[in-house]
Write a protein that holds these residues in place. Structure first.
Motif, PDB file in Angstrom:
ATOM      1  N   GLN A 182       0.709  -0.986  -0.018  1.00  0.00           N
ATOM      2  CA  GLN A 182       0.073  -0.026   0.050  1.00  0.00           C
ATOM      3  C   GLN A 182       0.848   1.221  -0.053  1.00  0.00           C
ATOM      4  O   GLN A 182       1.808   1.417   0.766  1.00  0.00           O
ATOM      5  N   ARG A 206      -5.197   4.097 -12.024  1.00  0.00           N
ATOM      6  CA  ARG A 206      -5.050   3.076 -10.963  1.00  0.00           C
ATOM      7  C   ARG A 206      -4.961   3.613  -9.736  1.00  0.00           C
ATOM      8  O   ARG A 206      -5.409   3.259  -8.718  1.00  0.00           O
ATOM      9  N   CYS A 207      -4.162   4.691  -9.498  1.00  0.00           N
ATOM     10  CA  CYS A 207      -3.845   5.231  -8.329  1.00  0.00           C
ATOM     11  C   CYS A 207      -5.410   5.825  -7.977  1.00  0.00           C
ATOM     12  O   CYS A 207      -5.657   6.019  -6.585  1.00  0.00           O
ATOM     13  N   LYS A 210      -7.502   3.231  -6.385  1.00  0.00           N
ATOM     14  CA  LYS A 210      -6.887   2.673  -5.315  1.00  0.00           C
ATOM     15  C   LYS A 210      -6.848   3.777  -3.972  1.00  0.00           C
ATOM     16  O   LYS A 210      -6.583   3.313  -2.865  1.00  0.00           O
ATOM     17  N   THR A 212      -4.446   6.271  -3.911  1.00  0.00           N
ATOM     18  CA  THR A 212      -3.058   6.583  -3.705  1.00  0.00           C
ATOM     19  C   THR A 212      -3.125   7.922  -4.200  1.00  0.00           C
ATOM     20  O   THR A 212      -3.336   7.947  -5.512  1.00  0.00           O
TER      21      THR A 212
END
Length: 315
Positions: A182, A206-207, A210, A212
Motif C-alpha cells: 500500500q 489506477r492510483c 486505489k 493513492t
C-alpha cells in the motif's frame, strides 16, 4: 490521510542543482514561498547531499508540511569535484543506496537532524527503478520489500509520519510496488507533464481507484517548459540536454499558447492537476522572482479548449 496543498515547492534547486546558490538567496526563496502561501515543501538527502534539508529547515523551522526521502545514506567523501550528480559546490558527502529497514530508520533520523524538526509529514523511498539502478534494481526492490517498506509503515503507524510512499522518475516501478504494498503517496517527477501527457495516464487511473495520492514533480521537465524552444540550448529536459524531437514539441506547444494568450509555464504548472489522482504539483524554485512567477502561473485562467489543442500538439 494527510491533505496536501495543490501547490508546493520542490527543494532540489536550493541544494545547488545545476548551479551554486548562496545562503542568502536560498533563505529568501523559502521565506518568499511561505509568504506567498506555499505550505508544502519537498526535499531529500540527495539534494546537495544534505544541503537542501539544512537550508529548508533553517528558515522553515517546524512550520508547514515537509516530505523527505529515504534510500540513500550520506557518507563523507574526499572528492573535490565542483559538480557531483548535478549538484554544484555541495556538501562533502555522497549517497550510498540502501533501502533496508535499518537504513530507512537511520535516514529518517538524520533528515530530522538536518531539518531541525521533530517530524516530517511524508516519507518517501527515493529513486527506485530499473532506469536508476539497472541490474541492481532487483536487489534494491527486494531490500525495500523485505524490510524497508515495513520500517516506513511502522513509522506511519506509530504517528512519526502521516503518509508513506515513493518518490521516483519511472512509471514501471510504481506499478510494481502497487502490486505488492500500500502506497499512500507517489511522487512522480517528470513523467506526467504538458510534454508527456499519455504514458502515465493508466497509472494515474489506477492510483485514483486505489486511493493513492499522486504528487507531480518536475512539471517543467527540468526546465524546457520554462525556458522554451528559443533558450533550449541552455536548458534541460529530464536532467539532460533536450533532444531535437523535444524541442520540436515545445515549439508546437508554444504555438498553441500564442493562439490562446497563455504562457507556456502557466500551462505546464496547471496541467498535472487536471488528473483526478493528482493532489499537488511541486515545481522546483530558487529565487524570489521564481516564487512570484509561480504564484502568478498558478492563478492564470486557461480556457478549456486550450487543453485539447495542447494534447494534439504533442500527440
Amino acid at each position: 490521510m494527510i491533505a496536501l496543498p495543490e501547490l508546493g515547492m520542490g527543494c532540489a534547486a536550493i541544494g545547488n542543482l545545476y548551479r551554486a546558490v548562496d545562503d542568502q538567496t536560498s533563505d529568501a526563496t523559502v521565506a518568499a514561498a511561505w509568504d506567498a502561501g506555499i505550505r508544502f515543501f519537498d526535499v531529500a538527502p540527495h539534494y546537495g547531499f544534505g544541503l537542501a534539508e539544512i537550508r529548508l529547515g533553517r528558515v522553515l523551522g517546524h512550520r508547514g508540511l515537509v516530505s523527505t526521502k529515504v534510500g540513500r545514506l550520506l557518507e563523507r567523501t574526499d572528492s573535490t569535484a565542483a559538480e557531483r550528480h548535478g549538484f554544484v559546490n555541495a556538501r562533502p558527502y555522497q549517497g550510498r543506496f540502501d533501502y533496508s529497514g535499518d537504513a530507512v530508520r537511520r535516514s529518517h533520523d538524520e533528515s530530522l537532524a538536518r531539518l531541525g524538526r521533530s517530524r516530517v509529514d511524508v516519507l518517501l523511498a527515493h529513486d527506485l527503478g530499473e532506469r536508476q539502478h539497472g541490474p541492481d534494481n532487483a536487489r534494491h526492490l527486494r531490500d525495500f520489500l523485505d524490510s524497508g517498506y515495513r520500517a516506513l509503515a511502522d513509522l506511519r503507524d506509530q504517528g512519526a509520519v502521516d503518509a508513506i510512499g515513493i518518490g521516483v522518475n519511472e512509471i514501471a516501478v510504481c506499478d510494481t510496488l502497487l502490486d505488492a504494498v500500500q502506497l499512500d503517496v507517489i511522487l512522480l517527477a517528470g513523467r506526467y507533464t504538458l510534454l508527456e501527457q499519455e504514458a502515465a495516464r493508466p497509472l494515474l487511473e489506477r492510483c485514483a481507484a486505489k486511493g493513492t495520492r499522486v504528487v507531480i514533480g518536475g512539471p517543467y521537465n527540468s526546465g524546457i517548459l520554462i525556458d522554451g524552444s528559443r533558450n533550449a540550448i541552455a536548458s534541460h529536459f529530464d536532467y539532460g540536454a533536450p533532444p531535437p524531437s523535444v524541442i520540436d514539441r515545445v515549439r508546437r506547444l508554444e504555438a498553441v499558447c500564442d493562439r490562446y494568450g497563455v504562457s507556456l509555464p502557466a500551462a505546464a504548472l496547471r496541467f498535472p492537476l487536471r488528473a483526478r489522482a493528482v493532489v499537488s504539483v511541486i515545481p522546483g524554485l530558487v529565487g524570489t522572482d521564481q516564487v512570484q512567477a509561480t504564484t502568478r502561473f498558478a492563478e492564470t485562467p486557461i480556457p478549456d479548449a486550450f487543453w485539447a489543442d495542447a494534447k494534439r500538439a504533442v500527440a
